[in-house]
Design an enzyme around this catalytic site. Structure first.
Site, short mmCIF file in Angstrom:
data_model
loop_
_atom_site.label_atom_id
_atom_site.label_comp_id
_atom_site.label_asym_id
_atom_site.label_seq_id
_atom_site.Cartn_x
_atom_site.Cartn_y
_atom_site.Cartn_z
N CYS A 162 -4.80 2.09 -3.88
CA CYS A 162 -3.53 2.72 -2.53
C CYS A 162 -2.29 2.22 -3.26
O CYS A 162 -1.50 1.38 -2.47
CB CYS A 162 -3.63 3.50 -1.73
N GLN A 168 -4.06 -4.46 7.42
CA GLN A 168 -5.22 -5.78 6.50
C GLN A 168 -4.67 -7.31 7.51
O GLN A 168 -6.09 -7.53 7.75
CB GLN A 168 -4.81 -6.22 5.44
N LYS A 218 -10.27 -1.41 10.27
CA LYS A 218 -9.96 -2.16 9.97
C LYS A 218 -10.34 -3.43 10.65
O LYS A 218 -10.07 -4.60 10.37
CB LYS A 218 -9.01 -2.40 9.46
N ASP A 221 3.62 -3.92 8.02
CA ASP A 221 2.03 -3.22 7.68
C ASP A 221 1.38 -4.58 8.29
O ASP A 221 0.90 -5.27 7.26
CB ASP A 221 2.70 -2.84 6.74
N HIS A 236 0.70 -1.13 0.36
CA HIS A 236 0.28 0.70 -0.42
C HIS A 236 0.86 1.62 -0.07
O HIS A 236 1.77 1.34 1.05
CB HIS A 236 -0.47 0.22 0.72
N1 PLP Z 1 -1.75 -0.49 4.54
C1 PLP Z 1 -2.29 -1.68 4.01
C2 PLP Z 1 -2.09 -2.77 3.82
C3 PLP Z 1 -3.60 -1.49 3.63
O1 PLP Z 1 -4.51 -1.73 3.24
C4 PLP Z 1 -4.09 -0.23 4.09
C5 PLP Z 1 -5.46 0.39 3.93
O2 PLP Z 1 -6.01 0.64 3.40
C6 PLP Z 1 -3.05 0.81 4.95
C7 PLP Z 1 -1.91 0.68 5.21
C8 PLP Z 1 -3.28 2.17 5.38
O3 PLP Z 1 -4.48 2.30 6.62
P1 PLP Z 1 -4.92 3.63 7.02
O4 PLP Z 1 -5.50 4.71 5.59
O5 PLP Z 1 -6.18 3.27 7.68
O6 PLP Z 1 -3.96 4.66 7.42
#
Ligand code: PLP
Length: 409
Positions: free
Chosen positions: A363, A202, A225, A199, A121
């Site tokens: 993203c 998910q 999430k 990260d 992401h």
């Molecule tokens: N990393 C992953 C794998 C994600 O799916 C997301 C959000 O969809 C993020 C990071 C960013 O999360 P946030 O928008 O809650 O900061």
């Protein structure tokens, strides 16, 4: 076994009509809905105990502070951290990853590389890319194989051929659903004397996230999430590492002494939480942890896997629909393209049937533009509260819209 009819009552938002159709909410990888106990915990705090934390000695401030620190302890036990001092509250995964990239990259061995993967992401790509651009550290990107799994052999080669000081990797891809073997990747990094960041945005709902078992140095996730509110997230860091890092944002509460000659800082986690923290968000997040644990984490994860597998099977049957990635282990989402149909048209039209899917680049432009050369996709992402019937409804909605759109060209 989850009692889905009872569980659905905890999520009144699901019980509504959109454009005259029953809502079918299948956009849970973007945001999961909040159950009643989380909403109640938030309202209860604002109604009864609300006051700024850490600053007052009056009763409400003490109650608020206690609730925040209890939430920290709740999160600690959820991810099996050794100490609640390892839990930094942030506004979400993005804020956590930005914080750690800013704090760590400038302190890495000169000339050493930062490695990420092609399936990240933007939140786990751009902060590191930017930090490397500013400091001159090489920024390397590990490739995927043809199934959408991380190419572990290529990754081993990157470690063997470069002086890698840090790897940052997603536990579960938000596009392919790939579940990465993070403990193995962390062990590889440690073998080469590199730090490992995970990260877990998910995976926090789909997989067991045990920071001691994974042995990662840092890990990030978001409350929204996993049934918590937006605007709250976590940065986990091993205490001995957090103690060595300089804070990157400054203000009240995170200091020890502020004098004209200079400032000293509070120990972690407070030195990474400047200003008034989102204590009500943290309380909501702790309530989400309680909720998921009361349902049974194993049951939640296995139902989500069943729903995702079922969705994959029925989507496969739509002619001209191509699922992106067939990873060895998938969790949480399925992304696809449909021949002759633009993802935005598809998501816009199924929305008129009450079906919430997500379309776009999710993203993840390096993955979708550079690895797959497609740009945009449509994504279906079930949560445990979804039903198999809802997936059937979504699939027949998709069939109907695809037929219409094909007639239109
Ligand atoms: N990393 C992953 C794998 C994600 O799916 C997301 C959000 O969809 C993020 C990071 C960013 O999360 P946030 O928008 O809650 O900061």
């Amino acid at each position: 076994m989850l009692r889905i009819n009872d569980i659905r009552k905890d999520f009144p938002i699901l019980d509504q009509e959109v454009f005259g159709h029953r809502l079918v909410y299948l956009d849970n990888a973007a945001t999961m809905q909040m159950p009643e106990p989380v909403l109640q915990a938030i309202v209860h705090h604002y109604r009864n105990d609300n006051a700024n934390v850490h600053r007052g000695i009056h009763a409400l401030s003490e109650r608020s502070t206690r609730a925040l620190e209890d939430a920290r302890e709740r999160v600690r036990s959820f991810i099996n951290a050794r100490s609640s001092d390892e839990i930094v509250f942030t506004s979400g995964t993005t804020a956590s990853l930005n914080m750690i990239a800013s704090a760590v990259v400038s302190n890495l061995r000169p000339e050493s590389a930062v490695v990420t993967t092609m399936m990240e992401h933007h939140a786990n790509f751009v902060p590191w890319q930017q930090a490397c651009e500013h400091t001159g550290h090489p920024f390397l990107v590990a490739p995927l194989d043809e199934h959408g799994d991380l190419d572990l052999q290529a990754l081993e080669g990157i470690f063997a051929e470069n002086d890698v000081a840090l790897i940052t990797v997603t536990h579960v891809s938000n596009v392919l659903g790939t579940v990465n073997p993070v403990a193995r990747i962390v062990a590889l990094a440690h073998k080469w004397n590199a730090l490992a960041v995970v990260d877990a945005a998910q995976s926090i709902r789909h997989e067991a996230v045990d920071v001691q078992a994974i042995d990662c140095d840092f890990l990030a996730f978001s409350g929204h999430k996993m049934g918590g509110p937006t605007g709250i997230g976590v940065l986990y860091g091993k205490l001995e590492l957090l103690e060595k890092l300089d804070p990157v944002q400054f203000g009240g509460e995170m200091v020890d002494n502020v004098r004209l000659a200079g400032t000293t800082f509070a120990p972690p986690p407070l030195c990474f939480e400047p200003g008034t923290p989102n204590y009500v968000g943290a309380i909501g997040l702790a309530a989400a942890v309680d909720y998921l644990e009361a349902l049974g984490l194993e049951d939640v994860r296995s139902r989500e896997k069943q729903l995702t597998r079922y969705a994959e099977d029925v989507l496969h049957e739509i002619s001209g629909l191509h699922i992106i990635g067939m990873p060895a282990a998938r969790a949480g989402c399925i992304s696809f393209t449909v021949e002759g149909v633009h993802p935005f048209d598809l998501a816009t039209m199924v929305d008129k049937l009450g079906i919430a899917l997500r379309s776009g680049n999710q993203c993840a432009q390096p993955l979708l533009y550079e690895a797959y050369g497609i740009g945009n996709i449509t994504r279906m992402s079930p949560a445990f509260y979804n039903t198999f019937d809802e997936i059937d409804t979504a699939v027949s909605g998709l069939r109907r819209v695809i037929e219409l759109l094909r007639l239109a060209v």
